[in-house]
Each structure stands twice: as structure tokens, then as C-alpha cells.
Design an enzyme around this catalytic site. Structure first.
Site, PDB file in Angstrom:
ATOM      1  N   HIS A   1       0.710   5.798  10.444  1.00 34.15           N
ATOM      2  CA  HIS A   1       0.081   6.318   9.228  1.00 34.15           C
ATOM      3  C   HIS A   1      -1.361   6.738   9.513  1.00 34.15           C
ATOM      4  O   HIS A   1      -1.971   6.284  10.489  1.00 34.15           O
ATOM      5  CB  HIS A   1       0.015   5.210   8.157  1.00 34.15           C
ATOM      6  CG  HIS A   1       1.319   4.852   7.532  1.00 34.15           C
ATOM      7  ND1 HIS A   1       1.727   3.549   7.355  1.00 34.15           N
ATOM      8  CD2 HIS A   1       2.301   5.625   7.015  1.00 34.15           C
ATOM      9  CE1 HIS A   1       2.906   3.528   6.747  1.00 34.15           C
ATOM     10  NE2 HIS A   1       3.275   4.783   6.536  1.00 34.15           N
TER      11      HIS A   1
ATOM     12  N   GLU B   1       0.833  -1.218   0.000  1.00 36.77           N
ATOM     13  CA  GLU B   1       0.000   0.000   0.000  1.00 36.77           C
ATOM     14  C   GLU B   1       0.861   1.260   0.000  1.00 36.77           C
ATOM     15  O   GLU B   1       0.478   2.286  -0.565  1.00 36.77           O
ATOM     16  CB  GLU B   1      -0.901   0.008   1.242  1.00 36.77           C
ATOM     17  CG  GLU B   1      -1.705   1.297   1.392  1.00 36.77           C
ATOM     18  CD  GLU B   1      -2.518   1.330   2.671  1.00 36.77           C
ATOM     19  OE1 GLU B   1      -3.734   1.472   2.562  1.00 36.77           O
ATOM     20  OE2 GLU B   1      -1.931   1.204   3.777  1.00 36.77           O
ATOM     21  N   ASP B   2       2.034   1.163   0.651  1.00 33.52           N
ATOM     22  CA  ASP B   2       2.868   2.362   0.809  1.00 33.52           C
ATOM     23  C   ASP B   2       3.585   2.780  -0.463  1.00 33.52           C
ATOM     24  O   ASP B   2       4.199   3.844  -0.502  1.00 33.52           O
ATOM     25  CB  ASP B   2       3.911   2.124   1.915  1.00 33.52           C
ATOM     26  CG  ASP B   2       3.248   2.036   3.268  1.00 33.52           C
ATOM     27  OD1 ASP B   2       2.325   2.825   3.516  1.00 33.52           O
ATOM     28  OD2 ASP B   2       3.644   1.169   4.065  1.00 33.52           O
TER      29      ASP B   2
ATOM     30  N   ARG C   1      12.898   1.844   3.113  1.00 27.89           N
ATOM     31  CA  ARG C   1      11.795   1.391   2.259  1.00 27.89           C
ATOM     32  C   ARG C   1      11.826   2.056   0.879  1.00 27.89           C
ATOM     33  O   ARG C   1      11.006   1.722   0.014  1.00 27.89           O
ATOM     34  CB  ARG C   1      10.453   1.643   2.959  1.00 27.89           C
ATOM     35  CG  ARG C   1      10.355   0.926   4.311  1.00 27.89           C
ATOM     36  CD  ARG C   1       8.935   0.741   4.753  1.00 27.89           C
ATOM     37  NE  ARG C   1       8.166   0.029   3.747  1.00 27.89           N
ATOM     38  CZ  ARG C   1       6.850  -0.024   3.718  1.00 27.89           C
ATOM     39  NH1 ARG C   1       6.154   0.585   4.649  1.00 27.89           N
ATOM     40  NH2 ARG C   1       6.219  -0.667   2.765  1.00 27.89           N
TER      41      ARG C   1
ATOM     42  N   CYS D   1      -2.427  -2.240   4.437  1.00 28.09           N
ATOM     43  CA  CYS D   1      -1.007  -2.141   4.055  1.00 28.09           C
ATOM     44  C   CYS D   1      -0.602  -3.241   3.082  1.00 28.09           C
ATOM     45  O   CYS D   1       0.341  -3.082   2.315  1.00 28.09           O
ATOM     46  CB  CYS D   1      -0.102  -2.282   5.268  1.00 28.09           C
ATOM     47  SG  CYS D   1      -0.469  -1.194   6.608  1.00 28.09           S
TER      48      CYS D   1
ATOM     49  N   ARG E   1       6.251  10.152   7.801  1.00 27.02           N
ATOM     50  CA  ARG E   1       6.556   9.513   6.511  1.00 27.02           C
ATOM     51  C   ARG E   1       6.116  10.342   5.306  1.00 27.02           C
ATOM     52  O   ARG E   1       6.492  10.025   4.184  1.00 27.02           O
ATOM     53  CB  ARG E   1       5.875   8.140   6.441  1.00 27.02           C
ATOM     54  CG  ARG E   1       6.288   7.166   7.532  1.00 27.02           C
ATOM     55  CD  ARG E   1       7.695   6.640   7.311  1.00 27.02           C
ATOM     56  NE  ARG E   1       8.082   5.696   8.337  1.00 27.02           N
ATOM     57  CZ  ARG E   1       7.834   4.386   8.274  1.00 27.02           C
ATOM     58  NH1 ARG E   1       7.203   3.891   7.230  1.00 27.02           N
ATOM     59  NH2 ARG E   1       8.210   3.588   9.237  1.00 27.02           N
TER      60      ARG E   1
HETATM   61  N1  GLY Z   1       6.683  -1.699   9.158  1.00 28.17           N
HETATM   62  C1  GLY Z   1       5.954  -0.800   8.361  1.00 28.17           C
HETATM   63  C2  GLY Z   1       6.590   0.517   8.274  1.00 28.17           C
HETATM   64  O1  GLY Z   1       7.164   0.973   9.260  1.00 28.17           O
HETATM   65  O2  GLY Z   1       6.583   1.163   7.270  1.00 28.17           O
END
Ligand code: GLY
Length: 264
Positions: free
Chosen positions: A169, A73-74, A93, A258, A138
């Protein structure tokens, strides 16, 4: 057609749990390292639950170098014929987006955010007529402004919501069971932040994790197992909860939404 968001959720992209999932980021729900084998079983149960509700699921292979890779999803925001590739806000990430963008370009026009933007897809919630965008650790203002500009070209408005330090989030504490309705965990968002919504199911703070749900066709809604008050409130609102065991995925701060990117 631009400006008409298809919410029927017919097809999901998911990614297998990383063999290094025990090293996934975790700050909020995690009390210990997740057990990878159990997480893999629960992820399979999640896919089964989607399929049992009629969702076609395309499974991408795990990325051993990216412990959080199952949280697709991110990596992108998808609407109409566009996929906006995110700029994940945590450095570990950042590179997860490359393989997703390669896959999404088969079906969507790809749009990239500038290097100054930070955005995790987990900070974006579509309510039926607008995008709520969380400003969080984020997701920064450049990310918000750039996504808002793209969305407005397609006829969508946006509303910014400050995500409190108590959560990762926006999607961690808020989801949409049907257009215009929210499920929200008490003690995170303030009522005035969502004052435009008449229909809100507030769930108790000690069941925060269960505020993240996936609404599907015919009133079916995926809900994390083990949160009886939330389950009852969702039933009382006329939905049919499909319970999914998520305890190991929760240890890595991952929730139901997610683990999917809906592409149809
Ligand atoms: N473990 C998910 C995140 O921190 O993005």
C-alpha cells in the site's frame, strides 16, 4: 465544517486480532505465519500506546472468518462528516466492510463506491491539504476517480501516486508526521513522485517497515520498535517517538496505521 479536516486524532476504532490471524494475507514483510497469541499481545500494546497518548479507543470484536480483520484502515476513508466505505482489492477482504459500515453509520454519512471500484484505505494518505491516493494492486482507477470526486465535493484535492510492486500500500512506505511533511522509505517512491513536499524524512530501505507512523498530539508519534535509524531521524526532527512492538503484525504485512480508523 466541510473542507476542514480534523487531524487531532482523539478517537480510534480498532478491531481485535482474528483467531485465524495466522492465515492473514502476507506477501511483503512476512517470512512465516504470525503467532496469533503474540500478535494479540502486541495489538494490546498498540492500544495501550494510543491510550497513553490520550486517544480514546473503541474496540470491535474479532471476525474469525476474516484473518485480516484487525486492519480496519483498509475499510473506510473518513473526513468531515463522511465515511467512504472501501471496496477492498483482495477478494478475501471484501466482506470486512459490512460490520464497519454498520458502526460508522452511527456517526457519519455513508458513501459507497461502485462495484467497479477497488480501493483499500491503506492506499490513502491525507497530508493536511490533500489526499495522496496510491494506484496499486488493491486500488484501481475507478476507485481513485470515485474517491476524488467525493473528496472534491468537500473541498479536498487529490494526487495519484503509483505504488511500486515492491510494496503493498501507499501507507506501507509513506506517512505524515505533521501536515505537509512526509516520512518515506528509500527505494520505493521516487523523489519526483513527491516533489511537491519540501519536508521529507527519508529512511533507509532496510528500515522500510518503520516509515509507517501515527502522529498524535504534542509531537508524539507512534513508531514501530526495532528501527534505530528511523527513531533517531524522527527524534532529530523534533518529535517524541513512542515505540510499539509490531513484529508479529508485520508478518501479516500490517503496519501501525492499518490497525486504526480515526473517527474523531
Ligand atoms: N495482510 C494485509 C493485507 O494484505 O491486506
Amino acid at each position: 465544517m466541510p473542507g476542514v479536516f480534523d487531524r487531532t486524532r482523539k478517537k480510534a476504532l480498532v478491531r481485535d486480532i482474528s483467531s485465524n490471524f495466522n492465515k492473514a494475507l502476507s506477501t511483503f514483510f512476512g517470512e512465516r505465519e504470525p503467532i496469533v497469541d503474540i500478535a494479540k499481545m502486541q495489538h494490546k500494546g498498540y492500544i495501550d500506546a494510543l491510550q497513553s497518548c490520550g486517544v480514546e479507543v473503541e474496540i470491535l470484536g474479532e471476525l474469525s472468518g476474516h484473518p485480516d480483520c484487525c486492519f480496519v484502515e483498509d475499510t473506510a476513508i473518513i473526513f468531515d462528516d463522511v465515511a467512504v466505505i472501501c471496496r477492498p482489492g483482495h477478494p478475501s477482504r471484501a466482506n470486512e466492510v459490512h460490520t464497519i459500515s454498520e458502526r460508522l453509520k452511527e456517526d457519519f454519512e455513508i458513501k459507497f463506491l461502485s462495484p467497479d471500484a477497488k480501493m483499500d484505505g491503506g492506499d490513502v494518505v491525507f497530508t493536511g491539504n490533500e489526499f495522496l491516493i496510491g494506484r496499486s494492486t488493491r486500488t484501481n482507477d475507478n476507485g481513485i476517480n470515485e474517491l476524488s470526486e467525493i473528496a472534491s465535493k468537500y473541498g479536498y484535492s487529490t494526487q495519484v501516486i503509483d505504488v511500486p510492486n515492491s510494496t503493498l500500500h501507499l501507507t506501507t512506505v509513506c506517512s505524515v508526521p505533521r501536515n505537509g511533511m512526509l516520512i518515506v522509505a528509500e527505494g520505493h517512491l521516487k523523489p519526483e513522485q513527491i516533489s511537491g513536499f519540501q519536508d521529507v524524512i527519508w529512511i533507509p530501505n532496510n528500515e522500510t517497515y518503520a516509515s509507517n507512523t501515527i502522529a498524535l498530539e504534542n509531537g508524539k508519534i507512534l513508531v514501530s520498535a526495532g528501527f534505530p535509524i528511523t527513531k533517531q531521524k524522527i527524534e532529530d526532527a523534533g518529535f517524541e517517538p513512542i515505540l510499539v512492538e509490531m513484529s508479529e503484525i508485520m508478518q501479516a504485512d500490517g503496519s501501525l496505521t492499518c490497525c486504526s480508523l480515526f473517527i474523531e
